[in-house]
Design an enzyme around this catalytic site. Structure first.
Site, mmCIF file in Angstrom:
data_model
loop_
_atom_site.group_PDB
_atom_site.id
_atom_site.type_symbol
_atom_site.label_atom_id
_atom_site.label_comp_id
_atom_site.label_asym_id
_atom_site.label_seq_id
_atom_site.Cartn_x
_atom_site.Cartn_y
_atom_site.Cartn_z
ATOM 1 N N HIS A 69 38.351 75.805 48.934
ATOM 2 C CA HIS A 69 39.536 75.774 48.072
ATOM 3 C C HIS A 69 40.774 75.277 48.811
ATOM 4 O O HIS A 69 41.893 75.501 48.376
ATOM 5 C CB HIS A 69 39.807 77.166 47.517
ATOM 6 C CG HIS A 69 38.633 77.778 46.839
ATOM 7 N ND1 HIS A 69 38.005 77.185 45.761
ATOM 8 C CD2 HIS A 69 37.951 78.932 47.091
ATOM 9 C CE1 HIS A 69 36.993 77.958 45.378
ATOM 10 N NE2 HIS A 69 36.927 79.009 46.174
ATOM 11 N N ASP A 122 34.275 89.289 45.908
ATOM 12 C CA ASP A 122 35.544 89.514 46.606
ATOM 13 C C ASP A 122 36.057 90.928 46.351
ATOM 14 O O ASP A 122 36.534 91.614 47.261
ATOM 15 C CB ASP A 122 36.589 88.491 46.130
ATOM 16 C CG ASP A 122 36.264 87.080 46.595
ATOM 17 O OD1 ASP A 122 35.517 86.939 47.573
ATOM 18 O OD2 ASP A 122 36.760 86.119 45.977
ATOM 19 N N HIS A 232 34.606 77.287 41.371
ATOM 20 C CA HIS A 232 33.386 77.386 42.174
ATOM 21 C C HIS A 232 32.273 76.508 41.633
ATOM 22 O O HIS A 232 31.105 76.731 41.913
ATOM 23 C CB HIS A 232 32.903 78.845 42.242
ATOM 24 C CG HIS A 232 33.877 79.756 42.895
ATOM 25 N ND1 HIS A 232 34.759 80.535 42.170
ATOM 26 C CD2 HIS A 232 34.148 79.990 44.200
ATOM 27 C CE1 HIS A 232 35.522 81.231 43.010
ATOM 28 N NE2 HIS A 232 35.171 80.914 44.243
ATOM 29 N N ASP A 417 40.945 44.845 44.943
ATOM 30 C CA ASP A 417 41.312 46.211 44.587
ATOM 31 C C ASP A 417 40.953 46.572 43.152
ATOM 32 O O ASP A 417 41.303 47.649 42.671
ATOM 33 C CB ASP A 417 42.808 46.445 44.817
ATOM 34 C CG ASP A 417 43.677 45.434 44.081
ATOM 35 O OD1 ASP A 417 43.121 44.640 43.297
ATOM 36 O OD2 ASP A 417 44.897 45.439 44.296
ATOM 37 N N ASP A 419 41.924 45.391 40.205
ATOM 38 C CA ASP A 419 42.915 45.391 39.125
ATOM 39 C C ASP A 419 43.117 44.034 38.468
ATOM 40 O O ASP A 419 43.928 43.913 37.541
ATOM 41 C CB ASP A 419 44.258 45.908 39.641
ATOM 42 C CG ASP A 419 44.937 44.935 40.605
ATOM 43 O OD1 ASP A 419 44.241 44.049 41.141
ATOM 44 O OD2 ASP A 419 46.157 45.073 40.826
ATOM 45 N N CYS A 420 42.409 43.006 38.916
ATOM 46 C CA CYS A 420 42.662 41.658 38.401
ATOM 47 C C CYS A 420 42.416 41.571 36.893
ATOM 48 O O CYS A 420 43.212 40.985 36.152
ATOM 49 C CB CYS A 420 41.792 40.638 39.139
ATOM 50 S SG CYS A 420 42.102 38.924 38.643
ATOM 51 N N ASP A 577 36.279 34.115 43.742
ATOM 52 C CA ASP A 577 37.581 34.754 43.719
ATOM 53 C C ASP A 577 38.007 34.980 42.272
ATOM 54 O O ASP A 577 38.032 34.037 41.472
ATOM 55 C CB ASP A 577 38.620 33.875 44.428
ATOM 56 C CG ASP A 577 39.989 34.500 44.387
ATOM 57 O OD1 ASP A 577 40.211 35.461 45.132
ATOM 58 O OD2 ASP A 577 40.817 34.048 43.576
ATOM 59 N N PRO A 578 38.343 36.217 41.892
ATOM 60 C CA PRO A 578 38.670 36.494 40.490
ATOM 61 C C PRO A 578 39.917 35.756 40.010
ATOM 62 O O PRO A 578 40.003 35.351 38.846
ATOM 63 C CB PRO A 578 38.862 38.011 40.452
ATOM 64 C CG PRO A 578 39.105 38.409 41.863
ATOM 65 C CD PRO A 578 38.353 37.446 42.706
ATOM 66 N N GLY A 579 40.902 35.581 40.887
ATOM 67 C CA GLY A 579 42.102 34.850 40.498
ATOM 68 C C GLY A 579 41.803 33.406 40.177
ATOM 69 O O GLY A 579 42.361 32.824 39.230
#
Length: 595
Positions: A69, A122, A232, A417, A419-420, A577-579
């Site tokens: 925890h 506990d 848990h 990353d 995000d394209c 390349d995605p771009g």
């Protein structure tokens, strides 16, 4: 601490954890805490950490439970909070001997308060340790925390409600009261009153993975969430379809206020504190979205004052993807003083008191009238053949780019990353929304308007580069076309100008594995075709063919610019390349619009 390598055996195949062996994770973690945290010591042969400069003239505050925890409970050791943290194995109650050793090591004549979360193991082990300590002459009292609001009162069995992240408020109140010199009875009374005024409820999209396990404790189907789960790995009280964060937070808060007796009686204007706690894998970005929703609900629905706010990872469930919300009543000024009292522990926020927030409006520089983007009157249609063709092409471009979002995301997840696809789709949606306001009969103004749309809708490097591209192209068109419909050669010159501006400001060149590997060959082929006096349709078709070939060639290039330049070259193989793929797609859409 003896930092030998007794546990550094060859790790066996296990889950994705940075461990040596699962059996020794708690032992090694506690060594790490001691070495890394000032004034923390470990009791020999016990999984117990204590605040070393303890003052036995004050009441000791002791808590603990199973590990997993973190930062609870070791992160709350320090002056003004916990005196000792007793740590069991992962999700397992600590032993009676461990609890007893904590009492013996830290408790002076004023006595000790054991703050225990309401779990059977506990309760039993801390309770038995308390009774044995009393036989040895120690003054010991126990405070049980049961802030879970997952179930209605009539559905709670003899085990009672569980203790969750609200326990930390009890730690803070008890620790500050003890530091203020309050008696054992006074500390217990304040701690119990705080525990009664707490409500917590959690939600998760993914269960945790235990050390040494091959996978998550159980699968929560995609699109479903568990509500009212513990810390848990146990299943939630109910499951539901995933909704927006605002709706989820609203549901959690409704149940907290319905099911906690003290909170249910609060009136409009009451002061409360709110804790948005990650259960391990939920990032701060999402926690702050949830915090925003909590503020909106508490103020808008309940008309309450949120005087204190806590956002972060305070009590996790290893790596569970979820969060909990805790509400604490703060109409008691003494409780507020306790929460605001200084403490030296590493995990408690130094300041949680909220201040009046407002949005600042900052005026930018005045824009020259000549530089403002021109738009056409609402409901009007293009008046020239070129304008009609331009509007048709823009709509085709937007549609095609939205259609390839998943493809771009797949490529960018492999080499960047991820995000394209989203970035390009957002720009395409904005184009489709704005196209009917564009001054399509004026090429320079059209390029400028497209640049403005991109500037406002697309983030990241792609957005900035395309903004540069269209701004530079607009400048060239305004000088060469002078308000008239430009011929194909002028359009190609503007295209080349935009590409060169991208290279000048972005720093990349053709061959660097970027969008330029589609744009450079396309602009070159378009210019050659224009000089050969080919038709606009032929120029666009040949430019599109060159762009597609250039984009596919990036599969075999080494990246020298962009995020792909940080990736292992072996990963880049066979992934374009995605771009560049996106650039080739919109150029192809222009060519297709002529058919």
């Amino acid at each position: 601490v003896d930092c030998d390598t007794r546990h550094n055996t060859t790790p066996r195949t296990m889950s994705r954890k940075f461990l040596n062996t699962p059996e020794h994770v708690v032992d090694e973690m506690l060594d790490g805490v001691c070495l890394s945290t000032p004034d923390i010591a470990r009791i020999a042969n016990q999984n117990v950490l204590v605040y070393a400069p303890r003052d036995t003239s004050h009441v000791s505050i002791i808590s603990g439970g199973g590990s997993g925890h973190e930062p609870a409970m070791a992160g709350y050791l320090g002056a003004g909070m916990l005196t000792a943290a007793v740590c069991g194995n992962v999700y397992a109650s600590p032993s009676v001997e461990a609890v007893l050793s904590a009492i013996r090591a830290t408790t002076g004549p004023p006595g000790a308060v054991l703050v225990v979360m309401n779990y059977t193991g506990d309760r039993l082990n801390f309770g038995l340790a308390a009774e044995r300590a009393k036989l040895e002459g120690y003054e010991v009292e126990m405070v049980i925390v049961n802030d879970d609001c997952a179930m209605a009162a009539e559905d709670v069995g003899i085990a009672g409600r569980r203790g969750l992240a609200g326990t930390l408020f009890v730690h803070k109140v008890a620790g500050a009261a003890a530091a203020a010199g309050k008696s054992l009875r006074e500390v217990v009374d304040e701690a119990k009153a705080c525990a009664d005024a707490l409500g917590t409820m959690g939600v998760a999209l993914q269960a945790c993975t235990l050390p040494g396990a091959k996978g998550v404790a159980r699968e929560i189907p995609v699109g479903r969430m568990e509500l009212g789960l513990g810390i848990h790995g146990e299943p939630g009280a109910s499951t539901a379809d995933v909704k927006s964060c605002d709706e989820i937070v609203g549901t959690l808060l409704e149940r907290i206020f319905e099911r906690n007796e003290v909170l249910s009686k609060l009136q409009a204007g009451a002061k409360v504190g709110v804790m948005v706690n990650s259960l391990g894998a939920t990032p701060l970005m999402e926690l702050y979205v949830a915090s925003r929703a909590a503020f909106a609900w508490l103020v808008g629905v309940k008309n309450m004052c949120v005087s204190h706010s806590y956002v972060g990872t305070f009590m996790s469930a290893i790596d569970m993807n979820g969060f909990s919300i805790t509400i604490v009543s703060l109409d008691d000024e003494t409780r507020v003083e306790r929460l605001e009292a200084a403490c030296s522990c590493s995990a408690w926020p130094k300041n949680a008191k909220t201040t009046r927030s407002e949005l600042l409006v900052v005026e930018g520089p005045k824009v020259d009238a000549a530089a403002k983007t021109v738009s056409r009157p609402s409901g009007s249609t293009p008046t020239s053949a070129e304008g009609i063709a331009a509007e048709k092409a823009i709509k085709r471009i937007a549609t095609e780019l939205m259609a390839i979002e998943d493809e771009l995301t797949k490529y960018d997840t492999a080499v960047g990353d991820g995000d394209c696809g989203t970035t390009i789709r957002m720009g395409a949606e904005a184009l489709l929304k704005d196209v009917e306001t564009y001054p399509v009969d004026n090429a320079a103004e059209l390029a400028r308007a497209i640049g403005e749309t991109i500037r406002q809708s697309m983030g990241g490097t792609s957005g900035a580069l395309y903004d540069i591209f269209f701004t530079a192209a607009a400048e060239k068109l305004s000088k060469m076309a002078k308000g008239k419909a430009p011929d194909a050669e002028v359009v190609c010159v503007a295209f080349v100008t935009g590409v060169h501006a991208m290279m000048r400001y972005g720093g990349a060149r053709g061959g660097d594995r970027t969008m330029l590997d589609a744009l450079v060959p396309a602009s070159t082929m378009a210019s050659v075709s224009a000089m050969s006096r080919k038709s606009s349709a032929e120029i666009a078709a040949e430019a599109a063919k060159a762009a597609k070939a250039g984009a596919m060639d990036t599969k075999h290039m080494s990246a020298r610019a962009g995020r792909s330049s940080y990736i292992n070259p072996e990963v880049l193989k066979e992934t374009p390349d995605p771009g560049a793929v996106a650039a080739a797609a919109w150029i192809q859409a222009i060519a297709d619009s002529f058919s």
